[in-house]
Motif scaffolding. Structure first.
Motif, PDB file in Angstrom:
ATOM      1  N   TRP A  84       0.826  -1.201   0.000  1.00 33.98           N
ATOM      2  CA  TRP A  84       0.000   0.000   0.000  1.00 33.98           C
ATOM      3  C   TRP A  84       0.867   1.260   0.000  1.00 33.98           C
ATOM      4  N   ARG A 119       4.412   1.589  -0.292  1.00 34.24           N
ATOM      5  CA  ARG A 119       5.625   1.691  -1.096  1.00 34.24           C
ATOM      6  C   ARG A 119       5.422   1.301  -2.548  1.00 34.24           C
ATOM      7  N   ASP A 156       2.346   1.636  -4.093  1.00 32.61           N
ATOM      8  CA  ASP A 156       1.162   2.362  -4.572  1.00 32.61           C
ATOM      9  C   ASP A 156      -0.035   1.468  -4.850  1.00 32.61           C
ATOM     10  N   ARG A 157      -0.229   0.438  -4.017  1.00 34.07           N
ATOM     11  CA  ARG A 157      -1.406  -0.407  -4.145  1.00 34.07           C
ATOM     12  C   ARG A 157      -2.575   0.243  -3.417  1.00 34.07           C
TER      13      ARG A 157
END
Length: 108
Positions: A24, A26, A28-29
């Motif tokens: 999430w 690192r 960008d999820r």
């Protein structure tokens, strides 16, 4: 469930939970990764209470070695990065240390 199986399950749960937050923050999820990550970290904490040790600190210290080796496995099989010889040597040393902590003879 045996001690090693509990440690292995705890390591998998902790790695999955931490990786969800890594993904999430690192990678960008989606923020939706937080929910399974948090549930996985709860499972990790609950699993560590199943270790047959006289004191929590000893169970946690021995778990550290298992976690390190599991992290190297995660790096290889989930992230696809090959561990080098220093990763493997360090992991073996940590696992040996965990065994000494967990299995060493204790005086009366």
């Amino acid at each position: 469930m045996g001690t090693f199986a509990v440690y292995a399950a705890a390591a998998l749960a902790e790695l999955a939970g931490c990786f969800a937050f890594w993904a999430w923050l690192r990678l960008d999820r989606s923020p939706w990764w937080i929910l399974p990550g948090a549930l996985s970290l709860i499972a990790f904490a609950l699993l560590l209470t199943r270790i047959d040790a006289s004191v929590a600190g000893r169970a946690f210290a021995a778990y550290g070695g298992v976690y390190i080796v599991a992290s190297i496995g995660w790096m290889r099989f989930v992230e696809g990065a090959r561990p080098d010889r220093w990763d493997l040597i360090g992991g073996a040393i940590c696992l040996a240390g965990a065994a000494v902590i967990l299995l060493g003879p204790r005086g009366g």
